[in-house]
Design a protein around this motif. Structure first.
Motif, PDB file in Angstrom:
ATOM      1  N   ALA A 160     -16.467  40.733  -0.410  1.00 35.77           N
ATOM      2  CA  ALA A 160     -15.909  40.880   0.945  1.00 35.77           C
ATOM      3  C   ALA A 160     -15.851  39.533   1.655  1.00 35.77           C
ATOM      4  O   ALA A 160     -16.264  39.382   2.800  1.00 35.77           O
ATOM      5  N   GLY A 161     -15.344  38.540   0.941  1.00 31.22           N
ATOM      6  CA  GLY A 161     -15.308  37.181   1.460  1.00 31.22           C
ATOM      7  C   GLY A 161     -14.444  37.035   2.700  1.00 31.22           C
ATOM      8  O   GLY A 161     -13.415  37.674   2.849  1.00 31.22           O
ATOM      9  N   GLY A 162     -14.861  36.151   3.582  1.00 29.67           N
ATOM     10  CA  GLY A 162     -14.044  35.890   4.748  1.00 29.67           C
ATOM     11  C   GLY A 162     -14.590  34.722   5.558  1.00 29.67           C
ATOM     12  O   GLY A 162     -15.773  34.412   5.467  1.00 29.67           O
ATOM     13  N   PRO A 163     -13.714  34.019   6.269  1.00 26.15           N
ATOM     14  CA  PRO A 163     -12.269  34.285   6.437  1.00 26.15           C
ATOM     15  C   PRO A 163     -11.450  33.612   5.331  1.00 26.15           C
ATOM     16  O   PRO A 163     -11.669  32.443   5.025  1.00 26.15           O
ATOM     17  N   LEU A 164     -10.525  34.354   4.748  1.00 29.56           N
ATOM     18  CA  LEU A 164      -9.754  33.835   3.619  1.00 29.56           C
ATOM     19  C   LEU A 164      -8.312  33.501   3.983  1.00 29.56           C
ATOM     20  O   LEU A 164      -7.453  33.412   3.119  1.00 29.56           O
ATOM     21  N   ALA A 204      -8.769  26.546  -4.028  1.00 24.59           N
ATOM     22  CA  ALA A 204      -8.286  27.253  -5.220  1.00 24.59           C
ATOM     23  C   ALA A 204      -7.018  26.597  -5.764  1.00 24.59           C
ATOM     24  O   ALA A 204      -6.858  26.429  -6.981  1.00 24.59           O
ATOM     25  N   GLU A 205      -6.129  26.210  -4.849  1.00 27.09           N
ATOM     26  CA  GLU A 205      -4.887  25.567  -5.295  1.00 27.09           C
ATOM     27  C   GLU A 205      -5.150  24.248  -6.006  1.00 27.09           C
ATOM     28  O   GLU A 205      -4.560  23.959  -7.053  1.00 27.09           O
ATOM     29  N   SER A 206      -6.064  23.452  -5.456  1.00 19.55           N
ATOM     30  CA  SER A 206      -6.318  22.134  -6.045  1.00 19.55           C
ATOM     31  C   SER A 206      -7.200  22.206  -7.287  1.00 19.55           C
ATOM     32  O   SER A 206      -7.198  21.277  -8.096  1.00 19.55           O
ATOM     33  N   HIS A 236      -6.646  37.427  -3.687  1.00 21.61           N
ATOM     34  CA  HIS A 236      -6.537  37.861  -5.088  1.00 21.61           C
ATOM     35  C   HIS A 236      -5.132  37.604  -5.629  1.00 21.61           C
ATOM     36  O   HIS A 236      -4.957  37.084  -6.739  1.00 21.61           O
ATOM     37  N   GLU A 237      -4.117  37.945  -4.827  1.00 18.63           N
ATOM     38  CA  GLU A 237      -2.728  37.736  -5.255  1.00 18.63           C
ATOM     39  C   GLU A 237      -2.427  36.247  -5.416  1.00 18.63           C
ATOM     40  O   GLU A 237      -1.713  35.849  -6.348  1.00 18.63           O
ATOM     41  N   ARG A 238      -2.995  35.416  -4.534  1.00 17.98           N
ATOM     42  CA  ARG A 238      -2.776  33.973  -4.644  1.00 17.98           C
ATOM     43  C   ARG A 238      -3.437  33.418  -5.896  1.00 17.98           C
ATOM     44  O   ARG A 238      -2.859  32.578  -6.595  1.00 17.98           O
ATOM     45  N   MET A 239      -4.647  33.879  -6.208  1.00 17.67           N
ATOM     46  CA  MET A 239      -5.297  33.442  -7.444  1.00 17.67           C
ATOM     47  C   MET A 239      -4.491  33.867  -8.667  1.00 17.67           C
ATOM     48  O   MET A 239      -4.379  33.109  -9.642  1.00 17.67           O
ATOM     49  N   LEU A 242      -1.677  31.550  -9.102  1.00 19.86           N
ATOM     50  CA  LEU A 242      -2.159  30.264  -9.614  1.00 19.86           C
ATOM     51  C   LEU A 242      -2.672  30.371 -11.047  1.00 19.86           C
ATOM     52  O   LEU A 242      -3.137  29.381 -11.603  1.00 19.86           O
ATOM     53  N   GLN A 243      -2.603  31.574 -11.593  1.00 19.51           N
ATOM     54  CA  GLN A 243      -3.070  31.846 -12.966  1.00 19.51           C
ATOM     55  C   GLN A 243      -4.554  31.496 -13.131  1.00 19.51           C
ATOM     56  O   GLN A 243      -4.980  30.940 -14.144  1.00 19.51           O
ATOM     57  N   ILE A 244      -5.326  31.836 -12.096  1.00 20.89           N
ATOM     58  CA  ILE A 244      -6.780  31.706 -12.151  1.00 20.89           C
ATOM     59  C   ILE A 244      -7.331  33.044 -12.636  1.00 20.89           C
ATOM     60  O   ILE A 244      -7.243  34.050 -11.915  1.00 20.89           O
ATOM     61  N   PRO A 245      -7.874  33.112 -13.844  1.00 20.86           N
ATOM     62  CA  PRO A 245      -8.391  34.393 -14.351  1.00 20.86           C
ATOM     63  C   PRO A 245      -9.519  34.911 -13.462  1.00 20.86           C
ATOM     64  O   PRO A 245     -10.431  34.162 -13.097  1.00 20.86           O
TER      65      PRO A 245
END
Length: 253
Positions: A160-164, A204-206, A236-239, A242-245
């Motif tokens: 339940a991470g935040g703020p994301l 996550a992007e970098s 989750h959709e962004r990961m 980014l093809q982060i398993p």
């Protein structure tokens, strides 16, 4: 800022130890709690460590119940025996170094506390022996610190991470404008660009390529009625983009 609560109240509970160390970075003592499983009573044992990152208001109140959950799971053989280190990340500090340098929370954790735990306990003192997990602000912290340091942790669990979001305009922030303002002031010196810089989204992007290369095990979970659900789903959709398993779970009710 030495006046910040770098030393918390002590939680007295079975299998819980209250510890502190002299932080060269802070110039004062910094405290933490450790759950030790029964398996550690064997003097030959060497165990992995789960670092637990607390939510917005600080972690003392959660030490006993969270330790009991881990203890029961270990005793029922639902998970391996491990230490659980309850890190003191200060209230409302986002598990990040403040822009003005007054609260170097991330640096104290990564460069001082982890070596301290490896020194004081018979840990598996390498990446394969460490997991990072947190709830709410702690889930945010687990994502941002874990993704920045995949050489230190084999797994990251975001609960339940935040703020994301990059705008800090999720439901909790919108309904608590004074808390939002205080956090932005204390952590970011009211600089939204700094807020974005430290966010799990941009980290996550970098870090995507390195996370794939290191084969980091990533779990994200959120309740389907939690007010962070929508932003967790977007993260989750962004990961995935980014093809982060990773594993993503929405828990009912």
């Amino acid at each position: 800022n030495r006046a910040l609560p770098w030393v918390t109240a002590e939680v007295k509970a079975p299998r819980i130890e209250f510890r502190s160390f002299e932080s060269k970075i802070v110039g004062a003592k910094v405290s933490y709690h450790v759950y030790t499983p029964l398996a550690y009573d064997d003097p030959k044992s060497r165990l992995p460590v789960l670092y637990w990152l607390h939510g917005t208001e600080g972690g003392v109140v959660g030490v006993r119940p969270v330790a009991e959950l881990f203890h029961d799971a270990i005793q029922a053989k639902k998970q391996p025996a491990m230490f659980v280190v309850f890190v003191n990340g200060l209230p409302r500090r986002f598990w990040a170094d403040s822009k003005d340098g007054s609260a170097p929370v991330e640096t104290v954790f990564v460069t001082e506390l982890i070596p301290e735990v490896d020194k004081q306990y018979r840990t598996i003192a390498k990446r394969e022996g460490r997991i990072l997990e947190g709830f709410s602000m702690g889930g945010y912290g687990a994502a941002r610190i874990g993704f920045k340091h995949p050489d230190l942790f084999a797994g990251v669990s975001i609960l339940a991470g935040g703020p994301l979001d990059l705008e800090f305009e999720g439901p909790r922030a919108i309904h608590n404008p004074m808390l939002r303002k205080q956090i932005l002031t204390d952590v970011c010196s009211s600089d939204m660009e700094y807020f974005k810089k430290i966010s799990p989204w941009l980290i996550a992007e970098s870090s995507a390529e390195k996370l794939r290369e290191k084969k980091m095990v990533i779990r994200q979970a959120v309740g389907n009625r939690d007010n962070t659900r929508d932003l967790n789903a977007k993260f989750h959709e962004r990961m995935a983009d980014l093809q982060i398993p990773h594993e993503y779970t929405e828990l009912p009710n």
